[in-house]
Design a protein around this motif. Structure first.
Motif, short mmCIF file in Angstrom:
data_model
loop_
_atom_site.label_atom_id
_atom_site.label_comp_id
_atom_site.label_asym_id
_atom_site.label_seq_id
_atom_site.Cartn_x
_atom_site.Cartn_y
_atom_site.Cartn_z
N LEU A 3 2.43 -6.24 -11.92
CA LEU A 3 2.93 -5.48 -10.77
C LEU A 3 4.36 -5.89 -10.44
O LEU A 3 5.25 -5.05 -10.25
CB LEU A 3 2.02 -5.75 -9.57
CG LEU A 3 2.22 -4.90 -8.32
CD1 LEU A 3 1.81 -3.48 -8.62
CD2 LEU A 3 1.41 -5.46 -7.17
N GLN A 56 -5.44 -2.85 -6.42
CA GLN A 56 -5.01 -1.44 -6.28
C GLN A 56 -4.96 -1.03 -4.82
O GLN A 56 -4.05 -0.36 -4.37
CB GLN A 56 -5.99 -0.51 -7.01
CG GLN A 56 -5.79 -0.42 -8.48
CD GLN A 56 -6.42 0.85 -9.02
OE1 GLN A 56 -5.98 1.94 -8.71
NE2 GLN A 56 -7.46 0.69 -9.80
N SER A 61 0.69 -0.44 -9.23
CA SER A 61 -0.54 -1.15 -8.91
C SER A 61 -1.68 -0.65 -9.79
O SER A 61 -2.59 -1.40 -10.11
CB SER A 61 -0.88 -1.02 -7.43
OG SER A 61 -1.12 0.33 -7.12
#
Lengths: 321, 254
Positions: free
Chosen positions: A108, A186, A238
């Motif tokens: 990320l 997420q 993400s």
């Protein structure tokens, strides 16, 4: 309104099918009656399905945002190197032997950094003028291809089979083995981006208009561009961080939603979010059930996606009289 | 409201010393590449000036905030390029939005949009998608958007270029109406200088001369010789009971 109802019905149908069928030939009724099976259901199948829902949602919405910022229906979040950056990050971390929670977080971070680098370089190139989308697109393509080369070098010199397998899985994109931890990653990064994007839906409508008009109208277009770009990149990063590179969804779904419901982002955003989830659920269901061995979802979507994209392209072409 | 450009020099070296006042129409003319668009964009702040300064009601232009500027000027570009679909009513209603803050809401937005669509005679387009309109329709939508912004000045960059004779007339009529009814100021770039025959005597012509200066004249003072000098071709006015026409004097080439 009937469109939402229709999509929601499909959603629940797909959701039910997804939790009913799976690689382990276990139906819902069987799973819940037996304690041992129930564990498989709660710890493997359900989180995977939930991950698919969220991933589809995030990818589609970030696609919508990117297309609005670049005023171009053929643009997707991969453009600014979010996906390839995340892939590079994962590969590097895998080679360093990192595992667990740090792997997706690292991915990320690297994906986000690459996007930031793209925006900064483009901004440095035309510091004086207004924000120029073309320069940003070109910068994105250049930096992405640079990173893909790095990935290939790493791939080439990959030390051992285990890491290679992990890396390949990531590059092909797969929902296999995703758990609640991935769902949380997420959710914590993508969720707020999703909500903010919806709050800014009317401002996304603005982005569709020529920027010089907006400037005179009192809108700080550069700030709006960058803010929306960051939101969209966080959303797509993400997903990429946990599920690997799953292409096409962010490109195709917004276009289908736009054909169906028009371009007003106040309806386009929620509609493409649900459509994205549906598409992902369906693709994941297929990838688990069509053959005995699971097909990585990235590959499956590629096979479905390319022809679908062709359809969009043909429909979008305006014949010059 | 008065906008004053003093000692100005645009990026392509047009010397500008003039003022715009609300309630009047300012027709900007000049030959191709003489710097009309650059001049217009410099005045609204899209391009910087090399020299000189712009004042709005004696306030320095550069010290005004975005929102104050948006109450001063609305800009209508030559080409209103939109490649994604959006309903016309939404495009027009967004003309009023002057902040990126999603919680700043606008009152009576829908009602105002309806009124303005009516005024411009494009109510029937309200639900059409903006990227499927013809050039003439797009020009009207773009003007409606600018009206929605409710600024003191509307700056139009050669929007009549793609319009046929009838549409051009309608478009000019619409501009005249907004000036007379709402007291707005208008600056319009055009390659159809015969537009000035529709104007009042105290409206203004801003001509970019071949020497690179801006000459300000009242419509009543514009002569055949002056226009011929600006465009570099011999022109004459043909007056009749039906009105005045502008014609280029042609001769057989020997």
């Amino acid at each position: 309104m009937y469109k939402y109802v229709f999509l929601t019905i499909i959603f629940f149908l797909l959701f039910f099918l997804s939790i009913n069928f799976g690689g382990s030939d276990l139906s819902l009724a069987e799973a819940l009656s037996n304690e041992e099976y129930a564990e498989v259901f709660w710890d493997i199948r359900l989180p995977r399905v939930l991950n698919a829902v969220l991933a589809g949602c995030l990818l589609a919405v970030s696609g919508v945002a990117f297309q609005a910022v670049f005023q171009n229906p053929l643009v997707s979040p991969d453009l600014l190197g979010a996906s390839s950056g995340a892939a590079l990050g994962t590969l590097l971390l895998l080679m360093c032997g990192v595992s667990g929670l740090w792997l997706p977080l690292g991915a990320l971070a690297v994906g986000g950094c690459v996007t930031l680098i793209c925006v900064t370089v483009a901004w440095l190139i035309n510091r004086r003028g207004r924000f120029n989308q073309l320069i940003l697109i070109l910068t994105g393509i250049l930096i992405s291809s640079l990173i893909v080369s790095f990935i290939n070098i790493l791939h080439y010199f990959m030390p051992d089979e285990g890491t290679l397998l992990g890396a390949t899985g990531f590059l092909m994109g797969s929902l296999n083995g995703l758990g609640y931890r991935d769902l949380m990653i997420q959710g914590t990064f993508g969720g707020p981006a999703l909500v903010l994007m919806y709050i800014f839906a009317r401002k996304l409508n603005l982005l569709v208009l020529p920027s010089e008009v907006l400037e005179v109208q009192g809108i700080n277009t550069r700030a709006l561009f960058i803010f929306i770009l960051i939101l969209a990149s966080v959303a797509s990063c993400s997903t990429v961080a946990v599920a690997g590179i799953i292409g096409w969804v962010s490109l195709i779904i917004p276009n289908f939603a736009r054909m169906w419901a028009g371009g007003d982002h106040r309806t386009l955003l929620p509609l493409s979010a649900v459509m994205g989830s549906n598409f992902m659920l369906a693709a994941d269901l297929l990838s688990r059930t069509v053959t005995d061995v699971e097909i990585p979802i990235g590959i499956l979507i590629g096979i479905i996606g390319a022809p679908m994209f062709l359809v969009i392209m043909v429909r979008n072409i305006r014949w010059e009289a | 409201m008065i906008v004053n450009v003093s000692g100005g020099r645009t990026l392509n070296n047009v010397r500008a010393d003039f003022s715009l006042s609300s309630g009047k129409i300012h027709v900007i003319i000049g030959s191709n590449g003489s710097g009309k668009t650059t001049l217009l964009k410099s005045v609204v702040g899209l391009l910087p000036l090399r020299d000189g300064k712009i004042t709005v009601n004696d306030l320095d232009f550069r010290q005004l905030g975005r929102r104050e500027l948006s109450r001063c000027f609305a800009f209508v570009p030559q080409f209103f390029n939109v490649s994604l679909p959006l309903p016309v009513s939404e495009v027009v209603s967004m003309g009023e939005v002057n902040s990126v803050n999603p919680f700043s809401f606008t009152r009576d937005n829908e009602k105002k949009t309806k009124i303005i669509l009516d005024e411009c005679g494009i109510s029937h387009l309200a639900d059409r998608m903006i990227n499927q309109l013809s050039g003439g329709e797009l020009a009207l939508v773009s003007l409606a958007r600018a009206l929605m912004q409710d600024s003191d000045f509307i700056m139009l960059d050669e929007v009549d270029a793609g319009l046929d004779l009838k549409r051009k007339d309608d478009y000019y009529g619409l501009i005249l109406k907004t000036v007379s009814q709402k007291g707005k100021g208008v600056a319009v770039i055009t390659h159809s200088p015969d537009f000035i025959f529709m104007l009042r005597d105290d409206d203004v012509v801003l001509a970019i001369t071949p020497e690179g200066g801006v000459e300000r004249k009242y419509v009543k003072d514009v002569t055949e010789d002056f226009l011929s000098y600006v465009y570099g071709v011999p022109l004459s006015f043909i007056k009749s009971e039906a009105g005045t026409a502008l014609a280029v004097n042609r001769q057989k080439k020997k």
